[in-house]
Design a protein around this motif. Structure first.
Motif, PDB file in Angstrom:
ATOM      1  N   PHE A  17       0.826  -1.211   0.000  1.00  0.00           N
ATOM      2  CA  PHE A  17       0.000   0.000   0.000  1.00  0.00           C
ATOM      3  C   PHE A  17       0.856   1.255   0.000  1.00  0.00           C
ATOM      4  O   PHE A  17       1.945   1.280   0.567  1.00  0.00           O
ATOM      5  N   THR A  18       0.307   2.323  -0.600  1.00  0.00           N
ATOM      6  CA  THR A  18       0.882   3.652  -0.544  1.00  0.00           C
ATOM      7  C   THR A  18      -0.069   4.511   0.271  1.00  0.00           C
ATOM      8  O   THR A  18      -1.273   4.528  -0.009  1.00  0.00           O
ATOM      9  N   GLY A  19       0.431   5.210   1.275  1.00  0.00           N
ATOM     10  CA  GLY A  19      -0.418   6.037   2.124  1.00  0.00           C
ATOM     11  C   GLY A  19      -0.956   5.243   3.303  1.00  0.00           C
ATOM     12  O   GLY A  19      -0.566   4.097   3.540  1.00  0.00           O
ATOM     13  N   ASP A  20      -1.854   5.871   4.049  1.00  0.00           N
ATOM     14  CA  ASP A  20      -2.409   5.256   5.252  1.00  0.00           C
ATOM     15  C   ASP A  20      -3.636   4.412   4.920  1.00  0.00           C
ATOM     16  O   ASP A  20      -4.663   4.935   4.474  1.00  0.00           O
ATOM     17  N   VAL A  21      -3.490   3.104   5.135  1.00  0.00           N
ATOM     18  CA  VAL A  21      -4.540   2.128   4.852  1.00  0.00           C
ATOM     19  C   VAL A  21      -4.674   1.244   6.087  1.00  0.00           C
ATOM     20  O   VAL A  21      -3.673   0.830   6.672  1.00  0.00           O
ATOM     21  N   TYR A  22      -5.920   0.949   6.461  1.00  0.00           N
ATOM     22  CA  TYR A  22      -6.180   0.134   7.645  1.00  0.00           C
ATOM     23  C   TYR A  22      -7.104  -1.017   7.288  1.00  0.00           C
ATOM     24  O   TYR A  22      -8.072  -0.840   6.549  1.00  0.00           O
ATOM     25  N   LEU A  23      -6.788  -2.200   7.832  1.00  0.00           N
ATOM     26  CA  LEU A  23      -7.496  -3.425   7.475  1.00  0.00           C
ATOM     27  C   LEU A  23      -8.095  -4.093   8.714  1.00  0.00           C
ATOM     28  O   LEU A  23      -7.462  -4.108   9.773  1.00  0.00           O
ATOM     29  N   ASN A  24      -9.280  -4.668   8.511  1.00  0.00           N
ATOM     30  CA  ASN A  24      -9.888  -5.558   9.497  1.00  0.00           C
ATOM     31  C   ASN A  24     -10.305  -6.820   8.756  1.00  0.00           C
ATOM     32  O   ASN A  24     -11.180  -6.759   7.876  1.00  0.00           O
ATOM     33  N   ALA A  25      -9.697  -7.950   9.087  1.00  0.00           N
ATOM     34  CA  ALA A  25     -10.124  -9.224   8.506  1.00  0.00           C
ATOM     35  C   ALA A  25     -11.520  -9.539   9.032  1.00  0.00           C
ATOM     36  O   ALA A  25     -11.802  -9.365  10.223  1.00  0.00           O
ATOM     37  N   LEU A  26     -12.400  -9.990   8.149  1.00  0.00           N
ATOM     38  CA  LEU A  26     -13.760 -10.337   8.545  1.00  0.00           C
ATOM     39  C   LEU A  26     -13.988 -11.838   8.532  1.00  0.00           C
ATOM     40  O   LEU A  26     -14.630 -12.384   9.409  1.00  0.00           O
ATOM     41  N   GLN A  27     -13.467 -12.499   7.492  1.00  0.00           N
ATOM     42  CA  GLN A  27     -13.703 -13.933   7.329  1.00  0.00           C
ATOM     43  C   GLN A  27     -12.537 -14.549   6.575  1.00  0.00           C
ATOM     44  O   GLN A  27     -12.109 -14.005   5.567  1.00  0.00           O
ATOM     45  N   SER A  28     -12.031 -15.647   7.072  1.00  0.00           N
ATOM     46  CA  SER A  28     -11.015 -16.411   6.356  1.00  0.00           C
ATOM     47  C   SER A  28     -11.632 -17.735   5.961  1.00  0.00           C
ATOM     48  O   SER A  28     -12.190 -18.429   6.814  1.00  0.00           O
ATOM     49  N   GLY A  29     -11.532 -18.049   4.678  1.00  0.00           N
ATOM     50  CA  GLY A  29     -12.160 -19.256   4.158  1.00  0.00           C
ATOM     51  C   GLY A  29     -11.721 -20.512   4.891  1.00  0.00           C
ATOM     52  O   GLY A  29     -10.539 -20.797   4.987  1.00  0.00           O
ATOM     53  N   GLU A  30     -12.688 -21.217   5.426  1.00  0.00           N
ATOM     54  CA  GLU A  30     -12.437 -22.500   6.071  1.00  0.00           C
ATOM     55  C   GLU A  30     -13.089 -23.569   5.217  1.00  0.00           C
ATOM     56  O   GLU A  30     -14.263 -23.469   4.876  1.00  0.00           O
ATOM     57  N   ASP A  31     -12.324 -24.585   4.865  1.00  0.00           N
ATOM     58  CA  ASP A  31     -12.783 -25.645   3.989  1.00  0.00           C
ATOM     59  C   ASP A  31     -14.193 -26.096   4.365  1.00  0.00           C
ATOM     60  O   ASP A  31     -14.470 -26.294   5.536  1.00  0.00           O
ATOM     61  N   PRO A  32     -15.125 -26.175   3.428  1.00  0.00           N
ATOM     62  CA  PRO A  32     -14.937 -26.087   1.984  1.00  0.00           C
ATOM     63  C   PRO A  32     -15.026 -24.664   1.424  1.00  0.00           C
ATOM     64  O   PRO A  32     -14.809 -24.464   0.237  1.00  0.00           O
ATOM     65  N   SER A  33     -15.334 -23.674   2.248  1.00  0.00           N
ATOM     66  CA  SER A  33     -15.406 -22.302   1.766  1.00  0.00           C
ATOM     67  C   SER A  33     -14.016 -21.793   1.399  1.00  0.00           C
ATOM     68  O   SER A  33     -13.025 -22.151   2.038  1.00  0.00           O
TER      69      SER A  33
END
Length: 136
Positions: A17-33
């Motif tokens: 990223f360039t500049g100020d960016v902020y992330l919040n993970a919401l969902q991580s695929g769990e098999d089978p998703s």
């Protein structure tokens, strides 16, 4: 069914990223998703580096105004409520306009754990050209 608690807010790394960016993970695929999702907040003029996704990506803008641009010069101005899809393998970047914060939900499917190929930063020239194209 379970409540999916968002992960803690983390600052986007300078390798992506360039500049100020902020992330919040919401969902991580769990098999089978295979679905991974995150809320991503960009300060004005902040943006991703060029990148692509093996299975494509959907961005849903929840607040502010942003840009999504491809290598061939296609640019979309994204406003709250808009969704933009980039197909598998398409090199692109996305981020906020110069005058507005932007928040989007990023939705990607992982391919055996791989969600993105990260490339070089977007040049100031490319960012300004995309901004000009959507604000003419």
């Amino acid at each position: 069914m379970r409540l999916a608690i968002p992960g803690p807010t983390s600052k986007g790394p300078t390798e992506k990223f360039t500049g100020d960016v902020y992330l919040n993970a919401l969902q991580s695929g769990e098999d089978p998703s295979r679905l991974n999702s995150a809320m991503v907040r960009f300060s004005p003029a902040a943006r991703t580096h060029w990148h692509s996704h093996p299975l494509g990506q959907t961005l849903h803008c929840t607040d502010g105004m942003g840009l999504v641009a491809t290598r061939d010069g296609n640019v979309i101005l994204m406003r709250a409520g808009d969704a933009v899809y980039t197909p598998p393998g398409e090199e692109h970047w996305h981020g906020a306009t110069q005058e507005s914060l932007m928040c989007h939900l990023a939705l990607v499917e992982h391919d055996n754990g791989h969600t993105a190929t990260w490339l070089e930063p977007v040049s100031e020239h490319d960012y300004q050209a995309a901004h000009t194209a959507t604000h003419a």
